[in-house]
Write a protein that holds these residues in place. Structure first.
Motif, PDB file in Angstrom:
ATOM      1  N   CYS A  98       0.851  -1.192   0.000  1.00  0.00           N
ATOM      2  CA  CYS A  98       0.000   0.000   0.000  1.00  0.00           C
ATOM      3  C   CYS A  98       0.889   1.245   0.000  1.00  0.00           C
ATOM      4  CB  CYS A  98      -0.911  -0.013   1.238  1.00  0.00           C
ATOM      5  SG  CYS A  98      -2.083   1.351   1.270  1.00  0.00           S
ATOM      6  N   SER A  99       0.777   2.064  -1.046  1.00  0.00           N
ATOM      7  CA  SER A  99       1.658   3.233  -1.141  1.00  0.00           C
ATOM      8  C   SER A  99       1.080   4.447  -0.429  1.00  0.00           C
ATOM      9  CB  SER A  99       1.939   3.569  -2.600  1.00  0.00           C
ATOM     10  OG  SER A  99       0.741   3.913  -3.253  1.00  0.00           O
ATOM     11  N   ALA A 100      -0.229   4.498  -0.249  1.00  0.00           N
ATOM     12  CA  ALA A 100      -0.809   5.668   0.420  1.00  0.00           C
ATOM     13  C   ALA A 100      -2.216   5.388   0.920  1.00  0.00           C
ATOM     14  CB  ALA A 100      -0.852   6.859  -0.537  1.00  0.00           C
ATOM     15  N   VAL A 101      -2.531   6.076   2.007  1.00  0.00           N
ATOM     16  CA  VAL A 101      -3.901   6.123   2.511  1.00  0.00           C
ATOM     17  C   VAL A 101      -4.380   7.556   2.336  1.00  0.00           C
ATOM     18  CG1 VAL A 101      -5.340   6.034   4.585  1.00  0.00           C
ATOM     19  CG2 VAL A 101      -3.636   4.241   4.184  1.00  0.00           C
ATOM     20  N   VAL A 102      -5.495   7.704   1.661  1.00  0.00           N
ATOM     21  CA  VAL A 102      -6.139   9.012   1.552  1.00  0.00           C
ATOM     22  C   VAL A 102      -7.377   8.937   2.431  1.00  0.00           C
ATOM     23  CG1 VAL A 102      -7.232  10.667  -0.017  1.00  0.00           C
ATOM     24  CG2 VAL A 102      -5.327   9.243  -0.837  1.00  0.00           C
ATOM     25  N   THR A 103      -7.511   9.854   3.367  1.00  0.00           N
ATOM     26  CA  THR A 103      -8.639   9.728   4.305  1.00  0.00           C
ATOM     27  C   THR A 103      -9.404  11.024   4.473  1.00  0.00           C
ATOM     28  OG1 THR A 103      -9.304   9.078   6.548  1.00  0.00           O
ATOM     29  CG2 THR A 103      -7.184  10.184   6.345  1.00  0.00           C
ATOM     30  N   GLN A 104     -10.693  10.862   4.709  1.00  0.00           N
ATOM     31  CA  GLN A 104     -11.552  11.998   5.033  1.00  0.00           C
ATOM     32  C   GLN A 104     -11.671  12.150   6.543  1.00  0.00           C
ATOM     33  OE1 GLN A 104     -14.841  10.302   2.511  1.00  0.00           O
ATOM     34  NE2 GLN A 104     -14.908  12.369   1.727  1.00  0.00           N
ATOM     35  N   ASN A 105     -11.071  11.236   7.286  1.00  0.00           N
ATOM     36  CA  ASN A 105     -11.197  11.266   8.739  1.00  0.00           C
ATOM     37  C   ASN A 105     -10.142  12.181   9.367  1.00  0.00           C
ATOM     38  OD1 ASN A 105     -13.232   9.431   8.375  1.00  0.00           O
ATOM     39  ND2 ASN A 105     -11.926   7.651   8.742  1.00  0.00           N
ATOM     40  N   ILE A 106     -10.480  12.704  10.540  1.00  0.00           N
ATOM     41  CA  ILE A 106      -9.619  13.675  11.204  1.00  0.00           C
ATOM     42  C   ILE A 106      -9.081  13.124  12.517  1.00  0.00           C
ATOM     43  CG2 ILE A 106     -10.759  15.679  10.155  1.00  0.00           C
ATOM     44  CD1 ILE A 106     -12.411  15.983  12.734  1.00  0.00           C
ATOM     45  N   ASP A 107      -9.222  11.806  12.708  1.00  0.00           N
ATOM     46  CA  ASP A 107      -8.928  11.215  14.015  1.00  0.00           C
ATOM     47  C   ASP A 107      -7.487  10.747  14.202  1.00  0.00           C
ATOM     48  OD1 ASP A 107      -8.888   8.733  12.546  1.00  0.00           O
ATOM     49  OD2 ASP A 107     -11.063   8.598  12.776  1.00  0.00           O
ATOM     50  N   GLY A 108      -6.703  10.721  13.141  1.00  0.00           N
ATOM     51  CA  GLY A 108      -5.297  10.317  13.268  1.00  0.00           C
ATOM     52  C   GLY A 108      -5.077   8.834  13.529  1.00  0.00           C
ATOM     53  N   LEU A 109      -6.105   8.019  13.359  1.00  0.00           N
ATOM     54  CA  LEU A 109      -5.973   6.594  13.719  1.00  0.00           C
ATOM     55  C   LEU A 109      -5.064   5.817  12.757  1.00  0.00           C
ATOM     56  CD1 LEU A 109      -9.583   5.728  14.971  1.00  0.00           C
ATOM     57  CD2 LEU A 109      -7.515   6.100  16.331  1.00  0.00           C
ATOM     58  N   HIS A 110      -4.966   6.242  11.503  1.00  0.00           N
ATOM     59  CA  HIS A 110      -4.051   5.551  10.582  1.00  0.00           C
ATOM     60  C   HIS A 110      -2.599   5.712  11.056  1.00  0.00           C
ATOM     61  CE1 HIS A 110      -6.837   4.213   7.528  1.00  0.00           C
ATOM     62  NE2 HIS A 110      -7.399   5.394   7.501  1.00  0.00           N
ATOM     63  N   GLN A 111      -2.245   6.928  11.454  1.00  0.00           N
ATOM     64  CA  GLN A 111      -0.878   7.150  11.950  1.00  0.00           C
ATOM     65  C   GLN A 111      -0.656   6.404  13.256  1.00  0.00           C
ATOM     66  OE1 GLN A 111      -2.945   9.480  10.795  1.00  0.00           O
ATOM     67  NE2 GLN A 111      -1.863  11.122   9.732  1.00  0.00           N
ATOM     68  N   MET A 112      -1.679   6.378  14.098  1.00  0.00           N
ATOM     69  CA  MET A 112      -1.553   5.661  15.376  1.00  0.00           C
ATOM     70  C   MET A 112      -1.304   4.170  15.137  1.00  0.00           C
ATOM     71  SD  MET A 112      -4.176   5.926  18.616  1.00  0.00           S
ATOM     72  CE  MET A 112      -4.575   7.645  18.371  1.00  0.00           C
ATOM     73  N   ALA A 113      -1.865   3.656  14.036  1.00  0.00           N
ATOM     74  CA  ALA A 113      -1.676   2.239  13.705  1.00  0.00           C
ATOM     75  C   ALA A 113      -0.314   1.989  13.056  1.00  0.00           C
ATOM     76  CB  ALA A 113      -2.790   1.771  12.771  1.00  0.00           C
ATOM     77  N   GLY A 114       0.356   3.078  12.620  1.00  0.00           N
ATOM     78  CA  GLY A 114       1.685   2.916  12.037  1.00  0.00           C
ATOM     79  C   GLY A 114       1.814   3.333  10.580  1.00  0.00           C
ATOM     80  N   SER A 115       0.735   3.746   9.943  1.00  0.00           N
ATOM     81  CA  SER A 115       0.837   4.209   8.554  1.00  0.00           C
ATOM     82  C   SER A 115       1.605   5.528   8.514  1.00  0.00           C
ATOM     83  CB  SER A 115      -0.556   4.406   7.953  1.00  0.00           C
ATOM     84  OG  SER A 115      -1.171   3.164   7.688  1.00  0.00           O
ATOM     85  N   LYS A 116       2.474   5.668   7.509  1.00  0.00           N
ATOM     86  CA  LYS A 116       3.279   6.892   7.376  1.00  0.00           C
ATOM     87  C   LYS A 116       2.770   7.767   6.227  1.00  0.00           C
ATOM     88  CE  LYS A 116       6.757   5.512  10.225  1.00  0.00           C
ATOM     89  NZ  LYS A 116       5.855   4.657  11.066  1.00  0.00           N
ATOM     90  N   SER A 117       2.367   7.122   5.156  1.00  0.00           N
ATOM     91  CA  SER A 117       1.952   7.864   3.976  1.00  0.00           C
ATOM     92  C   SER A 117       0.437   8.066   4.022  1.00  0.00           C
ATOM     93  CB  SER A 117       2.370   7.077   2.728  1.00  0.00           C
ATOM     94  OG  SER A 117       1.904   7.727   1.569  1.00  0.00           O
ATOM     95  N   VAL A 118       0.029   9.139   4.684  1.00  0.00           N
ATOM     96  CA  VAL A 118      -1.397   9.393   4.897  1.00  0.00           C
ATOM     97  C   VAL A 118      -1.733  10.810   4.432  1.00  0.00           C
ATOM     98  CG1 VAL A 118      -3.279   9.433   6.591  1.00  0.00           C
ATOM     99  CG2 VAL A 118      -1.343   7.878   6.928  1.00  0.00           C
ATOM    100  N   PHE A 119      -2.698  10.923   3.562  1.00  0.00           N
ATOM    101  CA  PHE A 119      -3.160  12.235   3.116  1.00  0.00           C
ATOM    102  C   PHE A 119      -4.503  12.514   3.787  1.00  0.00           C
ATOM    103  CE2 PHE A 119      -0.366  10.672  -0.229  1.00  0.00           C
ATOM    104  CZ  PHE A 119       0.522  11.738  -0.330  1.00  0.00           C
ATOM    105  N   GLU A 120      -4.480  13.452   4.715  1.00  0.00           N
ATOM    106  CA  GLU A 120      -5.687  13.769   5.494  1.00  0.00           C
ATOM    107  C   GLU A 120      -6.416  14.928   4.829  1.00  0.00           C
ATOM    108  OE1 GLU A 120      -3.257  14.321   9.074  1.00  0.00           O
ATOM    109  OE2 GLU A 120      -4.447  12.755  10.029  1.00  0.00           O
ATOM    110  N   LEU A 121      -7.388  14.608   4.003  1.00  0.00           N
ATOM    111  CA  LEU A 121      -8.073  15.636   3.216  1.00  0.00           C
ATOM    112  C   LEU A 121      -8.751  16.687   4.085  1.00  0.00           C
ATOM    113  CD1 LEU A 121      -9.779  13.368   0.528  1.00  0.00           C
ATOM    114  CD2 LEU A 121      -7.777  14.841   0.197  1.00  0.00           C
TER     115      LEU A 121
END
Ligand code: ZN
Length: 243
Positions: A98-121
Protein backbone atom coordinates in the motif's frame (compact mmCIF):
# COMPACT_ATOMS: atom_id res chain seq x y z
CA UNK A 1 -14.85 -17.19 -4.27
CA UNK A 2 -16.74 -14.49 -2.34
CA UNK A 3 -16.25 -10.83 -3.22
CA UNK A 4 -14.30 -10.33 0.01
CA UNK A 5 -11.95 -13.17 -0.93
CA UNK A 6 -11.59 -11.70 -4.42
CA UNK A 7 -10.49 -8.35 -3.01
CA UNK A 8 -8.02 -10.03 -0.64
CA UNK A 9 -6.59 -11.90 -3.63
CA UNK A 10 -6.26 -8.66 -5.58
CA UNK A 11 -4.40 -7.12 -2.64
CA UNK A 12 -2.06 -10.12 -2.42
CA UNK A 13 -1.44 -10.03 -6.17
CA UNK A 14 -0.96 -6.27 -6.26
CA UNK A 15 2.47 -5.11 -7.49
CA UNK A 16 4.73 -3.35 -4.96
CA UNK A 17 3.35 0.05 -4.04
CA UNK A 18 0.42 -0.46 -6.36
CA UNK A 19 -2.38 -0.20 -3.85
CA UNK A 20 -3.97 3.01 -2.61
CA UNK A 21 -6.70 3.12 0.02
CA UNK A 22 -9.29 5.88 0.06
CA UNK A 23 -11.34 5.90 3.25
CA UNK A 24 -14.18 7.74 4.93
CA UNK A 25 -16.05 7.74 8.21
CA UNK A 26 -16.93 4.04 7.89
CA UNK A 27 -13.26 3.15 8.47
CA UNK A 28 -13.40 4.57 12.00
CA UNK A 29 -16.86 3.49 13.13
CA UNK A 30 -15.44 0.23 14.49
CA UNK A 31 -13.14 2.34 16.64
CA UNK A 32 -16.21 3.91 18.20
CA UNK A 33 -16.08 7.17 16.27
CA UNK A 34 -19.55 7.96 14.94
CA UNK A 35 -20.06 9.81 11.69
CA UNK A 36 -21.31 13.14 12.98
CA UNK A 37 -23.35 13.56 9.80
CA UNK A 38 -25.39 10.41 10.21
CA UNK A 39 -26.53 10.36 13.80
CA UNK A 40 -29.72 12.26 13.12
CA UNK A 41 -32.11 12.93 15.97
CA UNK A 42 -29.49 12.96 18.70
CA UNK A 43 -28.28 16.39 17.66
CA UNK A 44 -31.60 18.10 17.37
CA UNK A 45 -32.20 17.22 21.02
CA UNK A 46 -28.85 18.51 22.24
CA UNK A 47 -27.93 21.33 19.89
CA UNK A 48 -29.82 24.27 18.48
CA UNK A 49 -28.14 23.91 15.06
CA UNK A 50 -27.64 21.00 12.65
CA UNK A 51 -24.09 19.52 12.68
CA UNK A 52 -23.31 20.71 9.15
CA UNK A 53 -23.95 24.26 10.31
CA UNK A 54 -21.89 23.88 13.47
CA UNK A 55 -18.78 22.71 11.65
CA UNK A 56 -18.80 25.56 9.15
CA UNK A 57 -16.31 28.41 9.08
CA UNK A 58 -18.98 31.08 9.42
CA UNK A 59 -20.40 29.35 12.50
CA UNK A 60 -16.92 29.01 14.00
CA UNK A 61 -16.43 32.76 13.60
CA UNK A 62 -19.89 33.84 14.74
CA UNK A 63 -20.39 31.35 17.61
CA UNK A 64 -16.95 30.12 18.76
CA UNK A 65 -18.24 28.99 22.13
CA UNK A 66 -20.96 26.77 20.65
CA UNK A 67 -18.54 25.56 17.99
CA UNK A 68 -16.03 24.34 20.56
CA UNK A 69 -18.69 22.77 22.76
CA UNK A 70 -19.79 20.68 19.79
CA UNK A 71 -16.22 20.06 18.64
CA UNK A 72 -14.92 18.71 21.95
CA UNK A 73 -18.14 16.85 22.61
CA UNK A 74 -18.60 15.16 19.23
CA UNK A 75 -15.48 15.36 17.12
CA UNK A 76 -12.77 14.38 19.59
CA UNK A 77 -12.52 10.78 20.76
CA UNK A 78 -9.17 10.46 22.50
CA UNK A 79 -9.80 6.97 23.81
CA UNK A 80 -10.42 5.63 20.28
CA UNK A 81 -7.95 2.97 19.15
CA UNK A 82 -7.06 1.85 15.63
CA UNK A 83 -9.18 -1.10 14.50
CA UNK A 84 -8.35 -4.09 12.31
CA UNK A 85 -8.66 -2.03 9.10
CA UNK A 86 -6.17 0.59 10.30
CA UNK A 87 -3.78 -2.13 11.46
CA UNK A 88 -3.99 -4.11 8.22
CA UNK A 89 -3.35 -1.00 6.13
CA UNK A 90 -0.27 -0.16 8.22
CA UNK A 91 0.90 -3.74 7.72
CA UNK A 92 0.33 -3.47 3.96
CA UNK A 93 2.35 -0.25 3.86
CA UNK A 94 5.20 -1.86 5.79
CA UNK A 95 5.09 -4.79 3.35
CA UNK A 96 5.44 -2.34 0.44
CA UNK A 97 2.01 -3.06 -1.00
CA UNK A 98 0.00 0.00 0.00
CA UNK A 99 1.66 3.23 -1.14
CA UNK A 100 -0.81 5.67 0.42
CA UNK A 101 -3.90 6.12 2.51
CA UNK A 102 -6.14 9.01 1.55
CA UNK A 103 -8.64 9.73 4.31
CA UNK A 104 -11.55 12.00 5.03
CA UNK A 105 -11.20 11.27 8.74
CA UNK A 106 -9.62 13.68 11.20
CA UNK A 107 -8.93 11.21 14.01
CA UNK A 108 -5.30 10.32 13.27
CA UNK A 109 -5.97 6.59 13.72
CA UNK A 110 -4.05 5.55 10.58
CA UNK A 111 -0.88 7.15 11.95
CA UNK A 112 -1.55 5.66 15.38
CA UNK A 113 -1.68 2.24 13.71
CA UNK A 114 1.69 2.92 12.04
CA UNK A 115 0.84 4.21 8.55
CA UNK A 116 3.28 6.89 7.38
CA UNK A 117 1.95 7.86 3.98
CA UNK A 118 -1.40 9.39 4.90
CA UNK A 119 -3.16 12.23 3.12
CA UNK A 120 -5.69 13.77 5.49
CA UNK A 121 -8.07 15.64 3.22
CA UNK A 122 -9.99 17.18 6.10
CA UNK A 123 -7.07 17.77 8.44
CA UNK A 124 -6.51 16.37 11.92
CA UNK A 125 -7.65 17.07 15.45
CA UNK A 126 -4.06 16.40 16.53
CA UNK A 127 -2.77 19.64 14.97
CA UNK A 128 -3.94 23.00 16.25
CA UNK A 129 -2.57 26.47 15.64
CA UNK A 130 -2.99 29.90 17.20
CA UNK A 131 -4.76 32.06 14.64
CA UNK A 132 -2.47 35.02 15.40
CA UNK A 133 1.04 33.83 16.34
CA UNK A 134 0.86 30.36 14.81
CA UNK A 135 1.93 28.51 17.96
CA UNK A 136 1.18 24.80 17.76
CA UNK A 137 -0.85 22.87 20.32
CA UNK A 138 -1.61 19.17 20.60
CA UNK A 139 -5.06 17.84 21.32
CA UNK A 140 -4.39 17.38 25.05
CA UNK A 141 -3.34 21.01 25.40
CA UNK A 142 -6.47 21.99 23.50
CA UNK A 143 -8.69 20.15 25.95
CA UNK A 144 -6.91 21.88 28.86
CA UNK A 145 -7.38 25.31 27.26
CA UNK A 146 -11.03 24.49 26.52
CA UNK A 147 -11.69 23.48 30.11
CA UNK A 148 -9.84 26.48 31.51
CA UNK A 149 -11.76 29.07 29.48
CA UNK A 150 -15.04 30.41 30.86
CA UNK A 151 -16.55 30.36 27.38
CA UNK A 152 -14.87 27.11 26.31
CA UNK A 153 -12.83 28.78 23.56
CA UNK A 154 -9.19 27.61 23.62
CA UNK A 155 -6.88 30.60 23.64
CA UNK A 156 -3.15 30.98 23.14
CA UNK A 157 -1.02 32.94 25.65
CA UNK A 158 -1.06 35.77 23.07
CA UNK A 159 -4.84 35.97 23.53
CA UNK A 160 -5.95 34.70 20.13
CA UNK A 161 -8.13 31.67 19.47
CA UNK A 162 -6.43 28.35 18.75
CA UNK A 163 -8.04 26.71 15.73
CA UNK A 164 -7.97 22.98 15.03
CA UNK A 165 -6.27 22.14 11.73
CA UNK A 166 -9.54 20.65 10.57
CA UNK A 167 -11.17 21.69 7.31
CA UNK A 168 -14.56 23.22 8.09
CA UNK A 169 -17.39 23.58 5.62
CA UNK A 170 -16.82 26.72 3.50
CA UNK A 171 -13.05 26.29 3.83
CA UNK A 172 -10.79 25.10 1.00
CA UNK A 173 -8.76 21.92 1.27
CA UNK A 174 -4.99 22.12 1.62
CA UNK A 175 -3.46 22.21 -1.89
CA UNK A 176 -0.46 20.08 -0.95
CA UNK A 177 -2.62 17.38 0.57
CA UNK A 178 -4.93 17.32 -2.45
CA UNK A 179 -1.98 17.22 -4.87
CA UNK A 180 -0.42 14.34 -2.94
CA UNK A 181 -3.69 12.44 -2.92
CA UNK A 182 -4.16 12.96 -6.66
CA UNK A 183 -0.62 11.78 -7.39
CA UNK A 184 -1.12 8.66 -5.29
CA UNK A 185 -4.48 7.83 -6.89
CA UNK A 186 -3.18 8.53 -10.41
CA UNK A 187 -0.32 6.05 -9.89
CA UNK A 188 -2.36 3.31 -8.23
CA UNK A 189 -3.00 -0.04 -9.90
CA UNK A 190 -5.54 -1.10 -7.28
CA UNK A 191 -7.72 1.50 -5.59
CA UNK A 192 -9.82 0.48 -2.61
CA UNK A 193 -12.50 3.00 -1.66
CA UNK A 194 -14.00 2.17 1.72
CA UNK A 195 -16.40 3.49 4.30
CA UNK A 196 -17.53 6.49 2.31
CA UNK A 197 -20.64 7.10 0.27
CA UNK A 198 -18.57 9.60 -1.75
CA UNK A 199 -21.00 12.45 -1.28
CA UNK A 200 -18.63 14.72 0.62
CA UNK A 201 -16.53 17.00 -1.53
CA UNK A 202 -14.05 16.26 -3.06
CA UNK A 203 -14.13 12.50 -2.70
CA UNK A 204 -15.94 11.63 -5.92
CA UNK A 205 -13.84 14.09 -7.92
CA UNK A 206 -10.56 12.55 -6.80
CA UNK A 207 -11.54 9.14 -8.12
CA UNK A 208 -11.54 10.44 -11.68
CA UNK A 209 -7.73 10.51 -11.55
CA UNK A 210 -7.56 6.74 -11.15
CA UNK A 211 -6.21 5.02 -14.24
CA UNK A 212 -5.43 1.62 -12.75
CA UNK A 213 -6.81 -1.84 -13.38
CA UNK A 214 -8.96 -2.52 -10.36
CA UNK A 215 -11.34 -0.30 -8.44
CA UNK A 216 -12.97 -1.89 -5.40
CA UNK A 217 -15.61 -0.22 -3.25
CA UNK A 218 -16.40 -1.38 0.28
CA UNK A 219 -19.39 0.37 1.77
CA UNK A 220 -22.53 -0.68 3.59
CA UNK A 221 -24.73 1.39 1.28
CA UNK A 222 -24.47 2.08 -2.48
CA UNK A 223 -22.16 4.87 -3.64
CA UNK A 224 -22.09 7.19 -6.62
CA UNK A 225 -19.02 5.36 -8.00
CA UNK A 226 -20.46 1.83 -7.92
CA UNK A 227 -21.10 1.90 -11.67
CA UNK A 228 -17.38 2.46 -12.33
CA UNK A 229 -16.19 -0.17 -9.87
CA UNK A 230 -14.84 -3.63 -10.70
CA UNK A 231 -16.02 -4.90 -7.35
CA UNK A 232 -18.61 -3.58 -4.86
CA UNK A 233 -18.71 -5.11 -1.41
CA UNK A 234 -21.47 -4.29 1.06
CA UNK A 235 -19.66 -5.08 4.30
CA UNK A 236 -17.94 -3.46 7.23
CA UNK A 237 -14.46 -2.22 6.36
CA UNK A 238 -12.90 -4.01 9.31
CA UNK A 239 -14.41 -7.31 8.29
CA UNK A 240 -12.94 -7.04 4.79
CA UNK A 241 -9.48 -6.15 6.10
CA UNK A 242 -9.39 -8.87 8.73
CA UNK A 243 -7.00 -11.23 7.03
ZN1 ZN B 1 -0.78 32.97 19.83
Amino acid sequence: MTDIETLRTWIRECPKGGMVFFGGAGVSTESGIPDFRSTGGLYSQTYAYPPETMVSRSFFEAHPSEFFDFYFDRMIALDAKPNRAHRKLAELEAAGVCSAVVTQNIDGLHQMAGSKSVFELHGSVHRNFCMKCGRAFDVHQMIELHERADDGVPRCSCGATVKPDVVLYEEPLDDHVVEGAIRAIANARLLVVAGTSLVVYPAAGLLQYFQGDRLAIVNLSPTSADKHADLCIAAKVGEVFDF
